[in-house]
Design an enzyme around this catalytic site. Structure first.
Site, PDB file in Angstrom:
ATOM      1  N   ASP A 134       4.861   7.905  -8.190  1.00  0.00           N
ATOM      2  CA  ASP A 134       3.243   9.936  -8.138  1.00  0.00           C
ATOM      3  C   ASP A 134       3.141  10.391  -9.621  1.00  0.00           C
ATOM      4  OD1 ASP A 134       2.555   9.179  -5.836  1.00  0.00           O
ATOM      5  OD2 ASP A 134       4.263  10.224  -4.553  1.00  0.00           O
TER       6      ASP A 134
ATOM      7  N   LYS B 266      -3.300   9.638   5.779  1.00  0.00           N
ATOM      8  CA  LYS B 266      -3.075   8.507   4.542  1.00  0.00           C
ATOM      9  C   LYS B 266      -4.361   7.777   4.566  1.00  0.00           C
ATOM     10  CE  LYS B 266       0.415   9.061   2.216  1.00  0.00           C
ATOM     11  NZ  LYS B 266       1.963   8.604   1.717  1.00  0.00           N
TER      12      LYS B 266
ATOM     13  N   ASN C  95      12.067   3.785  -8.877  1.00  0.00           N
ATOM     14  CA  ASN C  95      13.372   4.586  -7.244  1.00  0.00           C
ATOM     15  C   ASN C  95      13.356   2.931  -6.698  1.00  0.00           C
ATOM     16  OD1 ASN C  95      10.498   2.132  -5.627  1.00  0.00           O
ATOM     17  ND2 ASN C  95       9.092   3.947  -6.967  1.00  0.00           N
TER      18      ASN C  95
HETATM   19  O1  PMT Z   1      10.014  -3.167  -1.981  1.00  0.00           O
HETATM   20  P1  PMT Z   1      10.671  -3.134  -0.582  1.00  0.00           P
HETATM   21  O2  PMT Z   1      11.978  -2.732  -1.158  1.00  0.00           O
HETATM   22  O3  PMT Z   1      10.171  -4.183  -0.301  1.00  0.00           O
HETATM   23  O4  PMT Z   1      10.093  -2.015  -0.134  1.00  0.00           O
HETATM   24  C1  PMT Z   1       8.818  -2.197   0.743  1.00  0.00           C
HETATM   25  C2  PMT Z   1       8.285  -0.458   0.798  1.00  0.00           C
HETATM   26  C3  PMT Z   1       8.948   0.307   1.246  1.00  0.00           C
HETATM   27  C4  PMT Z   1       7.996  -0.746  -0.829  1.00  0.00           C
HETATM   28  C5  PMT Z   1       6.944  -0.672   1.464  1.00  0.00           C
HETATM   29  O5  PMT Z   1       6.622  -1.418   2.097  1.00  0.00           O
HETATM   30  C6  PMT Z   1       6.210   0.573   0.681  1.00  0.00           C
HETATM   31  O6  PMT Z   1       5.816   1.150   2.083  1.00  0.00           O
HETATM   32  N1  PMT Z   1       5.224   0.527   0.510  1.00  0.00           N
HETATM   33  C7  PMT Z   1       4.483   1.724  -0.376  1.00  0.00           C
HETATM   34  C8  PMT Z   1       5.155   2.595  -0.919  1.00  0.00           C
HETATM   35  C9  PMT Z   1       4.248   4.102  -1.383  1.00  0.00           C
HETATM   36  O7  PMT Z   1       4.481   4.285  -2.644  1.00  0.00           O
HETATM   37  O8  PMT Z   1       3.799   4.435  -0.799  1.00  0.00           O
HETATM   38  P2  PMT Z   1       3.093   6.230  -0.531  1.00  0.00           P
HETATM   39  O9  PMT Z   1       2.655   6.133   0.612  1.00  0.00           O
HETATM   40  O10 PMT Z   1       3.743   6.820  -1.797  1.00  0.00           O
HETATM   41  O11 PMT Z   1       1.911   5.350  -1.365  1.00  0.00           O
HETATM   42  C10 PMT Z   1       0.580   4.878   0.429  1.00  0.00           C
HETATM   43  C11 PMT Z   1      -0.350   4.050  -0.489  1.00  0.00           C
HETATM   44  O12 PMT Z   1      -1.225   4.798  -2.097  1.00  0.00           O
HETATM   45  C12 PMT Z   1       0.225   3.122  -1.182  1.00  0.00           C
HETATM   46  O13 PMT Z   1       0.152   1.357  -0.466  1.00  0.00           O
HETATM   47  C13 PMT Z   1       0.771   3.434  -2.493  1.00  0.00           C
HETATM   48  O14 PMT Z   1       0.897   1.385  -3.382  1.00  0.00           O
HETATM   49  C14 PMT Z   1      -0.395   3.275  -3.002  1.00  0.00           C
HETATM   50  N2  PMT Z   1       0.017   4.032  -4.437  1.00  0.00           N
HETATM   51  C15 PMT Z   1       0.494   5.066  -4.469  1.00  0.00           C
HETATM   52  C16 PMT Z   1       0.844   5.937  -5.348  1.00  0.00           C
HETATM   53  C17 PMT Z   1      -0.376   6.061  -6.253  1.00  0.00           C
HETATM   54  N3  PMT Z   1      -0.460   6.205  -7.557  1.00  0.00           N
HETATM   55  N4  PMT Z   1      -0.759   4.954  -6.463  1.00  0.00           N
HETATM   56  C18 PMT Z   1      -0.734   4.144  -5.213  1.00  0.00           C
HETATM   57  O15 PMT Z   1      -1.354   3.313  -5.333  1.00  0.00           O
END
Ligand code: PMT
Length: 408
Positions: A282, A340, A213
């Site tokens: 994911d 979440k 991504n």
């Molecule tokens: O890196 P940049 O270009 O500066 O961009 C920053 C960002 C947009 C990546 C950052 O600000 C951000 O939002 N990070 C989280 C990205 C994400 O995967 O979001 P999510 O809503 O899909 O996941 C929710 C949380 O679960 C996150 O804390 C993620 O790290 C965690 N996660 C998700 C999936 C997975 N398999 N394991 C995880 O730990």
């Protein structure tokens, strides 16, 4: 504002923008700072030391062998009573010296011998700025923990237009003020172990291709830097990025979600705070092809399997660290983020709109905790990271503020 609020050493190197340093010195003095100017030989070709002596009321030091200090060691003494060193303008040559640790004049030797933080405000011709060597040097300076201010874009003395202009004096004075605030903030997380994930993961499809991504790592690396500035002992588990990690962080490079999980699992028991900023895939390909897939078919179907959720795993440990999650949503930000936070049982969740956050230098956040929503308006990621770390420290230091979550 009291007198001598900040004790600053202003280093001036050779470049036509040296004239702007006079205005900068005036603004800093006006704001109550104590300014000691050191000039290189080239800087004196553009502006005379007398200009700065008249402005600051202090002799300008230019000579390693005649530095005006009793013990004859100006390269050590001059920075000892300073809160910070600012090099403005910083020429390409001087930046290269800083990167390699060359110390062949007073200013470069001072920088090498300093104990205080260093800020560099580059100024040079557009092509010199864009040159791969300069860009490489700037990345290294950042990785070495040096703060960079500018450059700005615009018309240049050489007649060209582009990046390389020294920031205007008022902008530079404001940047110096913000920098001091960050460094002089109370060490809210002194010696606290903080584990941060950052950047993207890469899930292999075959020997050369994969699913990834657009995460640049900027947000996670800025948070790591802010945690370090707050006194924390930081471990950064990072997917592949082009970023230079803060030199005070312990960096663990990973590629896939499985590798990130393994690194996090190994580190969690020794950390007090976990911040999941990484954009973790994911799904992963069930059976990546060990060879490069040949394009023999018109369509290709990949079977994907769910990746473990690293944040959920850490938050559900019997004795979890203080967990901070991120939510990157493209719509219904508040609703999805709150869901979440509940589902993953997090004391603090940071929500951002993914299309306005990915790869950019700035962002806009909403922090959700037991007290409600705390919006942080659009600002540079470095600024938001400082605000987030201050909020994390407040909750971490006051467990009562997150008791409701535990009770529910
Ligand atoms: O890196 P940049 O270009 O500066 O961009 C920053 C960002 C947009 C990546 C950052 O600000 C951000 O939002 N990070 C989280 C990205 C994400 O995967 O979001 P999510 O809503 O899909 O996941 C929710 C949380 O679960 C996150 O804390 C993620 O790290 C965690 N996660 C998700 C999936 C997975 N398999 N394991 C995880 O730990």
């Amino acid at each position: 504002m009291g007198a001598n609020r900040h004790r600053l050493l202003l280093g001036i190197t050779g470049g036509v923008a040296a004239y702007k340093a006079a205005e900068l010195a005036r603004l800093l003095l006006q704001a109550g700072s104590d300014v000691q100017v050191v000039m290189t030989a080239s800087a004196q070709r553009f502006v005379t030391p007398l200009t700065f002596q008249s402005l600051t009321g202090r002799p300008v030091i230019t000579d390693m062998w005649n530095g005006g200090v009793d013990n004859g060691m100006p390269h050590i003494e001059l920075s000892r009573d300073r809160d910070g060193i600012v090099i403005a303008p910083a020429s390409a040559d001087f930046i290269a010296k800083l990167v390699t640790g060359l110390a062949d004049d007073l200013l470069s030797t001072l920088c090498l011998a300093r104990e205080c933080p260093l800020m560099v405000a580059p100024a040079m011709n557009r092509q010199m700025w864009e040159h791969a060597a300069t860009q490489r040097n700037m990345r290294q300076l950042e990785a070495d923990g040096v703060t960079i201010a500018g450059p700005a874009a615009g018309a240049q003395a050489c007649g060209e237009t582009g990046f390389g202009r020294l920031l205007e004096a008022p902008e530079l004075a404001a940047a110096i003020e913000a920098w001091f605030e960050a460094w002089m903030q109370p060490k809210l997380l002194r010696d606290v172990r903080v584990l941060i994930t950052a950047g993207p993961t890469f899930e292999a499809i075959d020997a050369v291709r994969g699913i990834t991504n657009l995460s640049s790592g900027k947000m996670g690396y800025a948070i790591a830097q802010a945690a370090i500035a707050a006194g924390a002992d930081v471990t950064l588990v990072s997917g592949r990025t082009c970023m230079g990690a803060p030199k005070q962080a312990r960096l663990i490079n990973v590629t896939s979600a499985a590798e990130m999980l393994a690194a996090v699992t190994a580190e969690t028991s020794s950390c007090a705070i976990f911040i999941g900023v990484a954009a973790v895939a994911d799904y992963r390909v069930v059976t990546p092809n060990p060879q490069k897939i040949k394009k023999t078919k018109d369509t290709l179907t990949l079977e994907l399997a769910r990746n473990p959720d690293i944040l959920e795993y850490v938050a559900s440990l019997p004795q979890p660290p203080f967990c901070v999650g991120f939510a990157a949503e493209s719509e219904n930000l508040v609703e999805y983020a709150q869901e979440k936070r509940r589902r993953k049982k997090l004391p603090l969740l940071v929500a951002n709109l993914v299309q306005d956050a990915l790869s950019r230098d700035d962002n806009e956040l909403i922090l959700f905790d037991d007290e409600g929503a705390h919006p942080l308006p659009r600002a540079a990621k470095s600024v938001l990271a400082g605000q987030l770390i201050a909020h994390v420290a407040k909750l971490y230091r006051n467990p009562a503020l997150t008791q409701k979550r535990k009770a529910s």
